[in-house]
Design an enzyme around this catalytic site. Structure first.
Site, PDB file in Angstrom:
ATOM      1  N   TYR A   1       0.847  -1.207   0.000  1.00 16.59           N
ATOM      2  CA  TYR A   1       0.000   0.000   0.000  1.00 16.59           C
ATOM      3  C   TYR A   1       0.884   1.261   0.000  1.00 16.59           C
ATOM      4  CZ  TYR A   1      -3.799   3.113   1.586  1.00 16.59           C
ATOM      5  OH  TYR A   1      -4.736   4.124   1.703  1.00 16.59           O
TER       6      TYR A   1
ATOM      7  N   LYS B   1       1.029   4.152  -2.859  1.00 16.69           N
ATOM      8  CA  LYS B   1       0.662   5.546  -2.569  1.00 16.69           C
ATOM      9  C   LYS B   1       1.853   6.487  -2.776  1.00 16.69           C
ATOM     10  CE  LYS B   1      -3.673   4.830  -1.569  1.00 16.69           C
ATOM     11  NZ  LYS B   1      -4.719   5.357  -2.458  1.00 16.69           N
TER      12      LYS B   1
HETATM   13  P1  NAP Z   1     -13.482   2.303   0.430  1.00 16.59           P
HETATM   14  O1  NAP Z   1     -14.704   2.705   1.157  1.00 16.59           O
HETATM   15  O2  NAP Z   1     -13.067   0.877   0.434  1.00 16.59           O
HETATM   16  O3  NAP Z   1     -13.613   2.831  -1.064  1.00 16.59           O
HETATM   17  C1  NAP Z   1     -12.775   2.400  -2.109  1.00 16.59           C
HETATM   18  C2  NAP Z   1     -13.606   2.280  -3.358  1.00 16.59           C
HETATM   19  O4  NAP Z   1     -12.764   1.864  -4.451  1.00 16.59           O
HETATM   20  C3  NAP Z   1     -14.703   1.227  -3.206  1.00 16.59           C
HETATM   21  O5  NAP Z   1     -15.935   1.745  -3.667  1.00 16.59           O
HETATM   22  C4  NAP Z   1     -14.188   0.102  -4.084  1.00 16.59           C
HETATM   23  O6  NAP Z   1     -15.206  -0.717  -4.639  1.00 16.59           O
HETATM   24  C5  NAP Z   1     -13.468   0.859  -5.167  1.00 16.59           C
HETATM   25  N1  NAP Z   1     -12.606   0.006  -5.956  1.00 16.59           N
HETATM   26  C6  NAP Z   1     -11.802  -1.005  -5.505  1.00 16.59           C
HETATM   27  N2  NAP Z   1     -11.202  -1.618  -6.528  1.00 16.59           N
HETATM   28  C7  NAP Z   1     -11.624  -0.979  -7.653  1.00 16.59           C
HETATM   29  C8  NAP Z   1     -11.355  -1.158  -9.035  1.00 16.59           C
HETATM   30  N3  NAP Z   1     -10.501  -2.100  -9.480  1.00 16.59           N
HETATM   31  N4  NAP Z   1     -11.959  -0.335  -9.931  1.00 16.59           N
HETATM   32  C9  NAP Z   1     -12.823   0.604  -9.503  1.00 16.59           C
HETATM   33  N5  NAP Z   1     -13.113   0.825  -8.214  1.00 16.59           N
HETATM   34  C10 NAP Z   1     -12.515   0.028  -7.302  1.00 16.59           C
HETATM   35  O7  NAP Z   1     -12.220   3.092   0.988  1.00 16.59           O
HETATM   36  P2  NAP Z   1     -12.001   4.632   1.376  1.00 16.59           P
HETATM   37  O8  NAP Z   1     -11.506   4.627   2.755  1.00 16.59           O
HETATM   38  O9  NAP Z   1     -13.142   5.474   0.998  1.00 16.59           O
HETATM   39  O10 NAP Z   1     -10.743   4.965   0.442  1.00 16.59           O
HETATM   40  C11 NAP Z   1     -10.812   5.765  -0.713  1.00 16.59           C
HETATM   41  C12 NAP Z   1      -9.383   6.169  -1.106  1.00 16.59           C
HETATM   42  O11 NAP Z   1      -8.801   6.919  -0.056  1.00 16.59           O
HETATM   43  C13 NAP Z   1      -8.462   4.948  -1.332  1.00 16.59           C
HETATM   44  O12 NAP Z   1      -7.607   5.213  -2.419  1.00 16.59           O
HETATM   45  C14 NAP Z   1      -7.677   4.879  -0.043  1.00 16.59           C
HETATM   46  O13 NAP Z   1      -6.433   4.265  -0.221  1.00 16.59           O
HETATM   47  C15 NAP Z   1      -7.546   6.355   0.284  1.00 16.59           C
HETATM   48  N6  NAP Z   1      -7.259   6.640   1.685  1.00 16.59           N
HETATM   49  C16 NAP Z   1      -8.147   6.273   2.658  1.00 16.59           C
HETATM   50  C17 NAP Z   1      -7.838   6.559   3.984  1.00 16.59           C
HETATM   51  C18 NAP Z   1      -8.769   6.197   5.119  1.00 16.59           C
HETATM   52  O14 NAP Z   1      -8.382   6.394   6.268  1.00 16.59           O
HETATM   53  N7  NAP Z   1      -9.966   5.723   4.861  1.00 16.59           N
HETATM   54  C19 NAP Z   1      -6.645   7.207   4.291  1.00 16.59           C
HETATM   55  C20 NAP Z   1      -5.770   7.556   3.272  1.00 16.59           C
HETATM   56  C21 NAP Z   1      -6.096   7.274   1.964  1.00 16.59           C
HETATM   57  P3  NAP Z   1     -15.679  -2.065  -3.874  1.00 16.59           P
HETATM   58  O15 NAP Z   1     -16.296  -1.612  -2.639  1.00 16.59           O
HETATM   59  O16 NAP Z   1     -16.640  -2.662  -4.792  1.00 16.59           O
HETATM   60  O17 NAP Z   1     -14.445  -2.882  -3.663  1.00 16.59           O
END
Ligand code: NAP
Length: 247
Positions: A155, A159
């Site tokens: 990861y 990133k």
């Molecule tokens: P999340 O709720 O799991 O959302 C991620 C989304 O990406 C889900 O809707 C997922 O779909 C979709 N996805 C996964 N594989 C995909 C693919 N091959 N093609 C198209 N869509 C795909 O996570 P989140 O926390 O909102 O994270 C969103 C972004 O923020 C990510 O890039 C994550 O790394 C980043 N981020 C999050 C945090 C945190 O604390 N939450 C911190 C730093 C960065 P499915 O549900 O169908 O798998």
């Protein structure tokens, strides 16, 4: 301020979590939010919710790792809306494990979705944005890409890779008035962080100066600013949004 009236925005992984909040905030600011994701029903539900509150949104099924699907998606969006103004590379996954135990597919899956997926989308929007001589791209990186984390080598590498991709794309595209920035969220309340054990969550909270997790809307509002005209002189930057975790 920060109006996105009539802008056409593509948000990958926009069905839930941070992506869904970005779509809601963009639509409330006047944009057409095009959500793309791999699960149809949750995406359609997100679109219905936005439309019910008076916003414009559409859902397209697309796996960002499939470059042909991504190309077709962008062609479809441009055919339907005559333009594409904003791309947010938000789709991302985790498959954690210590390096010595990490399986090859854990590494490959995370790099393929988080990093190659963003490359596919940037490549596909480049032509229409260059033709328009305008565009704004935001890549959702992470504090983990800046500082690393035990158990998240895949990861963190994906990133950190996004940050290099952001700066290179910003340099390539600036002459055509296309801005490319990255954001590095800390710990944001979504199912990604809900899945963490309580003691791990408490450990993170102890190290965050603001002593709370961020909300998806906090991230969405930063991205709304970055893609707006008010941020017109900002490109190639990585903006932390982490309650002060990294200073
Ligand atoms: P999340 O709720 O799991 O959302 C991620 C989304 O990406 C889900 O809707 C997922 O779909 C979709 N996805 C996964 N594989 C995909 C693919 N091959 N093609 C198209 N869509 C795909 O996570 P989140 O926390 O909102 O994270 C969103 C972004 O923020 C990510 O890039 C994550 O790394 C980043 N981020 C999050 C945090 C945190 O604390 N939450 C911190 C730093 C960065 P499915 O549900 O169908 O798998």
């Amino acid at each position: 301020m920060f109006s996105l009236a009539n802008r056409v925005a593509l948000i990958t992984g926009g069905s839930q979590g941070i992506g869904r909040s970005i779509a809601e905030v963009f639509s409330a600011a006047g944009a057409v939010s095009v959500i793309t994701d791999i699960v149809q029903d949750i995406g359609e539900e997100a679109v219905t919710a936005i439309q019910d509150s008076g916003g414009k949104a559409a859902f397209y099924h697309c796996d960002v790792t499939d470059s042909v699907s991504v190309e077709n998606l962008i062609t479809e969006i441009v055919k339907e809306h005559s333009r594409i103004d904003i791309l947010v590379n938000n789709a991302g996954i985790t498959k954690d494990g210590l390096i010595m135990r990490m399986k090859e597919d854990q590494w490959d899956d995370v790099i393929r979705i988080n990093l190659k997926g963003a490359f596919n989308c940037i490549k596909a929007v480049t032509r229409p944005m260059m033709k328009q001589k305008s565009g704004s791209i935001v890549n959702v990186s992470s504090v983990i890409g800046v500082m690393g984390n035990a158990g998240q080598a895949n990861y963190a590498a994906s990133k950190a890779g996004l940050i290099g991709l952001t700066k290179s794309a910003a340099k390539e595209l600036a002459a055509r008035n296309i801005r490319v920035n990255a954001i590095a969220p800390g710990f944001i309340r979504t199912r990604m962080t809900d899945a963490l054990p309580e003691d791990v969550k408490q450990g993170y909270l102890d190290s965050i100066p603001l002593k709370k997790l961020g909300e998806p809307e906090d991230v969405a509002k930063l991205i709304k600013f970055l893609v707006s005209d008010e941020a017109g002189y900002i490109t190639g930057q990585v903006i932390n949004i982490d309650g002060g975790l990294i200073m």
